[in-house]
Every structure is written in structure tokens, then in C-alpha cells.
Design an enzyme around this catalytic site. Structure first.
Site, PDB file in Angstrom:
ATOM      1  N   SER A 138       6.994   9.034   8.520  1.00  0.00           N
ATOM      2  CA  SER A 138       7.810   9.406   9.585  1.00  0.00           C
ATOM      3  C   SER A 138       8.242  10.895   9.713  1.00  0.00           C
ATOM      4  O   SER A 138       7.849  11.329   8.773  1.00  0.00           O
ATOM      5  CB  SER A 138       9.184   8.529   9.403  1.00  0.00           C
ATOM      6  OG  SER A 138       9.993   9.088  10.174  1.00  0.00           O
ATOM      7  N   TYR A 148      15.672   6.853   3.338  1.00  0.00           N
ATOM      8  CA  TYR A 148      14.753   6.587   4.211  1.00  0.00           C
ATOM      9  C   TYR A 148      13.836   7.822   4.221  1.00  0.00           C
ATOM     10  O   TYR A 148      12.616   7.821   4.068  1.00  0.00           O
ATOM     11  CB  TYR A 148      15.047   6.291   5.574  1.00  0.00           C
ATOM     12  CG  TYR A 148      14.209   6.061   6.622  1.00  0.00           C
ATOM     13  CD1 TYR A 148      13.368   4.935   6.720  1.00  0.00           C
ATOM     14  CD2 TYR A 148      13.671   7.063   7.455  1.00  0.00           C
ATOM     15  CE1 TYR A 148      12.419   4.538   7.585  1.00  0.00           C
ATOM     16  CE2 TYR A 148      12.489   6.808   8.267  1.00  0.00           C
ATOM     17  CZ  TYR A 148      11.824   5.639   8.485  1.00  0.00           C
ATOM     18  OH  TYR A 148      10.978   5.534   9.397  1.00  0.00           O
TER      19      TYR A 148
END
Length: 257
Positions: A138, A148
Site C-alpha cells: 500500500s 497497518y
């Protein structure tokens, strides 16, 4: 054509990879937790594209699930030539507001599963002299943003390091770093997205097309679209604390849809 194994294959970027690879004539191994959705997806892909689509139900947050996919990848009688490590999820909220169990589950899926599945697939690929691994990370990998972002940063560094180690072997590895993509990701995490501007969204199909093009070119990092390439370039030159603060603030202002 080779067989491609895709984790998180029933929705979003994973489903887009399945459609694109089936279009190119690859047989598929579809991996996800929901047997019903897997079966439906496999039947549609076989009917539409004339390929064979195998179903493998596995939860990559569990030892049993990771082990089942490892075993399939290591099966030399049914070789897998392309591995797409796409399974993943997000948690809504800042660090300490998310239960530790969910943080550890994220580490299991984003780091341990990616490490183990890549390690299971690569020996056969290297022996055959060809193969490809795409690890779906990401843009958050370049921004200080809790577990994350940290797990995605690990994925990028791991992928690029292994790509260097296997240079010249015929095996290619790519870290794919999309920005906001229209999938089920935010809905599953309980995040609204009404505050994300229209220009910030990418389609899953575009993400996959750019990823496979970059993989074919031998690149180890793919950031789809010029707008997100600019975001990554900015993140690399701004002080980490400043950019991370802006990103975290934006993430916490997602409105309910």
C-alpha cells in the site's frame, strides 16, 4: 500457461487479478475464507474464460490456513508459476484503540503469511527458471501509520530485498503499492469514505494492469497512477513526523457513507 495462486481472491484487487490472469489464459488457485464465494467465483471464471479454477478455503490468520496454502505452493506435481499475496485487512482507529488481538492478526496475515507463502513458492520457481510473486502492499508503506503502515513497509522492503537476491534467476518479485482503490476494504474495516475526493480513487482493474506491466518490466516496486507516485515522492522528502501526522489525521476523518 502457468497456474496463478491468488490469496484474497473473491473481491477487490484479488478478484481483479483473477479475472485478468484468466483472460491471459492462466489456470487459477483461488484462496479465501468463504467457501461459498470461492465456489461462485471459480464457476464464473471457468465459464467465462475457459480456464481451470481450483478452490482452496484458508484463513491466513491461522496456522492451519497458512499451512494449507504452503502445502499447495510446494506441490511440484502441480506447479504454481505466479503467486499473488493479496489477502489483507485494515483496522479502524489509532494505536491502542484497536485490541491487541486484532493487531497480532494483522501481523500474521500481512507479514508471517507473506513470508511463508513466498518462501514456499520460490524454490520451485527458481528451479524451473521462471516465476513471479506480487505482494500487495500500500502507499501507506511510506507513511508512519501504526501497524497497518508498518506491516506494509515490511512487505515492500522484504519484496525488494528478495528481488535483489534472486536477480538473474528468472524469478521476479514486485511490491504493489496502490492508493485508495474501490474495493470492499474500507467497508469491512468499518471506515466511511465520503471525505475521500473523487480524484483519489483508482479502479482495481487499473491497479492490476499497472502491476502486471511493471512485473513484466522487471521492476520490484509498482505505485499505480501519477498522483500516487507523487504522494510517495513527497513522503520520501518530507520529515516523517510531519507527513505521518497529516496522513493519520486524514485517515481518522473518514466520514460514514
Amino acid at each position: 500457461m502457468t497456474t496463478a495462486l491468488i490469496t484474497g481472491a473473491t473481491a477487490g484487487i484479488g478478484a481483479a487479478f483473477a479475472r485478468r490472469l484468466a483472460t491471459d489464459g492462466h489456470d487459477l488457485v483461488l484462496v479465501a475464507r468463504d467457501t461459498g464465494r470461492l465456489t461462485e467465483a471459480a464457476a464464473e471464471l471457468e465459464s467465462r474464460f475457459g480456464v481451470h479454477a481450483e478452490v482452496l478455503t484458508a484463513d491466513l490468520a491461522t496456522e492451519e490456513g497458512i499451512g494449507a496454502v504452503e502445502q499447495r505452493l510446494a506441490d511440484g506435481t502441480r506447479p504454481v508459476g505466479i503467486l499473488i499475496n493479496n489477502a489483507g485487512f485494515g483496522n479502524r482507529g489509532s494505536y491502542l484503540s484497536v485490541p491487541l488481538e486484532q493487531e497480532l492478526e494483522m501481523v500474521k496475515v500481512h507479514i508471517e503469511a507473506v513470508l511463508r507463502l513466498t518462501s514456499a513458492a520460490l524454490p520451485g520457481m527458481r528451479e524451473r527458471g521462471f516465476g513471479g510473486v506480487v505482494n500487495v502492499a500500500s502507499v501507506a508503506a511510506f507513511v508512519p501509520r501504526g501497524t497497518y503502515g508498518a506491516s506494509k513497509a515490511w512487505m515492500v522492503n522484504f519484496t525488494q530485498g528478495v528481488a535483489r537476491d534472486l536477480a538473474g534467476s528468472g524469478v521476479r518479485l514486485l511490491a504493489l503499492c496502490p492508493g485508495f482503490t474501490r474495493t470492499e476494504f474500507h467497508q469491512r474495516a468499518g471506515m466511511g469514505t465520503k471525505n475521500v475526493p473523487a480524484w483519489g480513487w483508482l479502479s482495481a482493474e487499473r491497479v492490476v494492469d499497472e502491476a502486471l506491466r511493471d512485473l513484466a518490466r522487471g521492476r520490484s516496486l509498482s505505485v499505480p497512477s501519477k498522483r500516487y507516485k507523487a504522494v510517495v515522492a513527497l513522503a520520501r522528502v518530507l520529515p516523517a513526523g510531519r507527513f505521518g501526522g497529516l496522513s493519520s489525521k486524514a485517515a481518522r476523518t473518514y466520514g460514514k457513507d
